[in-house]
Design a protein around this motif. Structure first.
Motif, PDB file in Angstrom:
ATOM      1  N   ILE A 171       0.695  -1.414  -0.357  1.00  0.00           N
ATOM      2  CA  ILE A 171       0.011   0.325  -0.096  1.00  0.00           C
ATOM      3  C   ILE A 171       0.635   1.102   0.233  1.00  0.00           C
ATOM      4  N   GLN A 172       1.007   1.664  -0.712  1.00  0.00           N
ATOM      5  CA  GLN A 172       1.609   3.147  -1.436  1.00  0.00           C
ATOM      6  C   GLN A 172       0.640   4.372  -0.729  1.00  0.00           C
ATOM      7  N   LYS A 173       1.133   4.526   0.103  1.00  0.00           N
ATOM      8  CA  LYS A 173       0.445   6.320   1.523  1.00  0.00           C
ATOM      9  C   LYS A 173       1.569   7.598   1.101  1.00  0.00           C
ATOM     10  N   ASP A 174       1.146   8.392   0.798  1.00  0.00           N
ATOM     11  CA  ASP A 174       1.403   9.573   0.008  1.00  0.00           C
ATOM     12  C   ASP A 174       3.199   9.088  -0.189  1.00  0.00           C
ATOM     13  N   GLY A 175       3.569   8.524  -0.818  1.00  0.00           N
ATOM     14  CA  GLY A 175       4.377   8.703  -1.983  1.00  0.00           C
ATOM     15  C   GLY A 175       6.204   6.903  -1.198  1.00  0.00           C
ATOM     16  N   VAL A 176       4.856   6.890  -0.120  1.00  0.00           N
ATOM     17  CA  VAL A 176       6.081   5.527   0.307  1.00  0.00           C
ATOM     18  C   VAL A 176       5.120   3.967   0.474  1.00  0.00           C
ATOM     19  N   ASP A 177       6.216   3.269  -0.289  1.00  0.00           N
ATOM     20  CA  ASP A 177       5.448   2.184  -0.078  1.00  0.00           C
ATOM     21  C   ASP A 177       5.616   1.906   1.541  1.00  0.00           C
ATOM     22  N   HIS A 178       4.376   0.753   1.591  1.00  0.00           N
ATOM     23  CA  HIS A 178       4.436   0.225   3.098  1.00  0.00           C
ATOM     24  C   HIS A 178       4.415  -1.444   2.364  1.00  0.00           C
ATOM     25  N   GLN A 179       5.151  -2.339   3.092  1.00  0.00           N
ATOM     26  CA  GLN A 179       4.686  -4.187   2.850  1.00  0.00           C
ATOM     27  C   GLN A 179       3.686  -4.198   3.640  1.00  0.00           C
ATOM     28  N   VAL A 180       2.637  -4.918   3.075  1.00  0.00           N
ATOM     29  CA  VAL A 180       1.257  -5.052   4.297  1.00  0.00           C
ATOM     30  C   VAL A 180       1.592  -6.932   4.537  1.00  0.00           C
ATOM     31  N   LYS A 181       0.869  -7.400   5.196  1.00  0.00           N
ATOM     32  CA  LYS A 181       0.853  -8.567   5.186  1.00  0.00           C
ATOM     33  C   LYS A 181      -0.869  -9.262   6.570  1.00  0.00           C
ATOM     34  N   ALA A 182      -1.542 -10.096   6.317  1.00  0.00           N
ATOM     35  CA  ALA A 182      -2.460 -10.711   7.932  1.00  0.00           C
ATOM     36  C   ALA A 182      -2.391  -9.660   9.191  1.00  0.00           C
ATOM     37  N   GLY A 183      -3.033  -8.933   9.540  1.00  0.00           N
ATOM     38  CA  GLY A 183      -2.714  -8.034  10.649  1.00  0.00           C
ATOM     39  C   GLY A 183      -2.575  -7.030  10.229  1.00  0.00           C
ATOM     40  N   THR A 184      -2.012  -6.938   9.457  1.00  0.00           N
ATOM     41  CA  THR A 184      -2.322  -4.966   9.335  1.00  0.00           C
ATOM     42  C   THR A 184      -2.913  -4.384   9.054  1.00  0.00           C
ATOM     43  N   PHE A 185      -3.379  -3.110   9.875  1.00  0.00           N
ATOM     44  CA  PHE A 185      -4.387  -2.162   9.787  1.00  0.00           C
ATOM     45  C   PHE A 185      -3.789  -1.043   9.447  1.00  0.00           C
ATOM     46  N   LEU A 186      -4.466  -0.270   8.502  1.00  0.00           N
ATOM     47  CA  LEU A 186      -3.892   1.229   7.791  1.00  0.00           C
ATOM     48  C   LEU A 186      -5.618   1.401   8.004  1.00  0.00           C
ATOM     49  N   HIS A 187      -5.589   3.227   8.183  1.00  0.00           N
ATOM     50  CA  HIS A 187      -6.459   4.501   8.069  1.00  0.00           C
ATOM     51  C   HIS A 187      -5.820   5.644   7.038  1.00  0.00           C
ATOM     52  N   MET A 188      -6.521   6.149   6.264  1.00  0.00           N
ATOM     53  CA  MET A 188      -6.402   6.905   5.077  1.00  0.00           C
ATOM     54  C   MET A 188      -7.151   7.869   5.707  1.00  0.00           C
ATOM     55  N   ALA A 189      -6.253   9.243   5.875  1.00  0.00           N
ATOM     56  CA  ALA A 189      -7.147   9.910   6.332  1.00  0.00           C
ATOM     57  C   ALA A 189      -8.004  11.093   4.923  1.00  0.00           C
ATOM     58  N   PRO A 190      -8.531  12.505   4.639  1.00  0.00           N
ATOM     59  CA  PRO A 190      -8.699  12.522   3.688  1.00  0.00           C
ATOM     60  C   PRO A 190      -7.842  13.278   3.205  1.00  0.00           C
ATOM     61  N   PHE A 191      -7.784  13.588   1.649  1.00  0.00           N
ATOM     62  CA  PHE A 191      -6.670  13.985   1.513  1.00  0.00           C
ATOM     63  C   PHE A 191      -5.257  13.495   1.289  1.00  0.00           C
ATOM     64  N   GLU A 192      -4.845  12.266   1.749  1.00  0.00           N
ATOM     65  CA  GLU A 192      -3.649  11.051   2.015  1.00  0.00           C
ATOM     66  C   GLU A 192      -3.839  10.572   1.024  1.00  0.00           C
ATOM     67  N   LYS A 193      -3.130  10.856  -0.062  1.00  0.00           N
ATOM     68  CA  LYS A 193      -2.987   9.618  -1.749  1.00  0.00           C
ATOM     69  C   LYS A 193      -2.625   8.029  -1.232  1.00  0.00           C
ATOM     70  N   HIS A 194      -3.135   7.467  -1.386  1.00  0.00           N
ATOM     71  CA  HIS A 194      -3.069   6.444  -1.784  1.00  0.00           C
ATOM     72  C   HIS A 194      -3.374   5.184  -2.684  1.00  0.00           C
ATOM     73  N   GLY A 195      -2.625   3.503  -3.046  1.00  0.00           N
ATOM     74  CA  GLY A 195      -3.051   3.729  -3.811  1.00  0.00           C
ATOM     75  C   GLY A 195      -1.666   1.464  -3.682  1.00  0.00           C
ATOM     76  N   ILE A 196      -2.834   0.903  -3.755  1.00  0.00           N
ATOM     77  CA  ILE A 196      -2.424  -0.516  -3.515  1.00  0.00           C
ATOM     78  C   ILE A 196      -2.240  -1.677  -4.685  1.00  0.00           C
ATOM     79  N   TYR A 197      -1.621  -2.225  -4.193  1.00  0.00           N
ATOM     80  CA  TYR A 197      -0.366  -3.181  -5.458  1.00  0.00           C
ATOM     81  C   TYR A 197      -0.565  -4.458  -4.665  1.00  0.00           C
ATOM     82  N   VAL A 198      -0.754  -5.561  -5.624  1.00  0.00           N
ATOM     83  CA  VAL A 198       0.220  -6.655  -5.274  1.00  0.00           C
ATOM     84  C   VAL A 198       1.065  -7.071  -6.430  1.00  0.00           C
TER      85      VAL A 198
END
Length: 162
Positions: free
Chosen positions: A114-141
């Motif tokens: 999950i990319q949040k504000d230009g930073v890639d974060h590796q995620v796996k089962a058990g990861t929680f994310l909150h995106m506030a208004p105006f935070e840019k985000h994208g997802i890929y596998v």
């Protein structure tokens, strides 16, 4: 903010209950006729909920799919509750943002990025994310992933825009 958790059930239930109660309280002061939403709840098994295509299509023409457990805006300001499934190689990019949406993700199976504000974060089962208004985000596998990534997705709108 990212939190890695060991168990999905207690956190997901408490979290969603808090969103629903908060949305209902917030709507008490609105001019909406349907202040509390449905008058009866539901009990569902994920296995019984059909897959729906989303508007997100990957480079190979495959839609990202979701199982919609609770439809958007049945409860005022609550944008629904679903489990999204991303297959290896599926991308929901370029990053996007929402003006008035707090969006919540909880990874229940698989791995992804999950990319949040230009930073890639590796995620796996058990990861929680909150995106506030105006935070840019994208997802890929990544294509080399060996399994699908499944995420619980829900959110609540704030302000006037939805």
């Amino acid at each position: 903010m990212m939190v890695k958790l060991a168990s999905v059930t207690p956190l997901a239930l408490a979290f969603c209950a808090g969103i629903l109660i908060g949305g209902a309280i917030q709507c008490q002061n609105s001019n909406s006729k349907n202040v509390f939403g449905p008058t009866k709840g539901v009990v569902l098994e994920l296995a019984d909920v059909p897959f729906r295509k989303t508007s997100h299509i990957d480079e190979e023409g495959r839609p990202i799919v979701k199982q919609q457990l609770f439809d958007p805006f049945l409860v005022p300001n609550f944008v629904g509750f679903s489990v999204a499934t991303f297959k290896p190689g599926q991308i929901m990019m370029p990053p996007h943002q929402h003006k008035s949406l707090h969006e919540f993700f909880y990874v229940v199976e698989g791995t992804g990025v999950i990319q949040k504000d230009g930073v890639d974060h590796q995620v796996k089962a058990g990861t929680f994310l909150h995106m506030a208004p105006f935070e840019k985000h994208g997802i890929y596998v990544p294509k080399e992933a060996i399994e699908d990534m499944k995420m619980v997705v829900c959110g609540v709108t704030v302000g006037e825009e939805k």
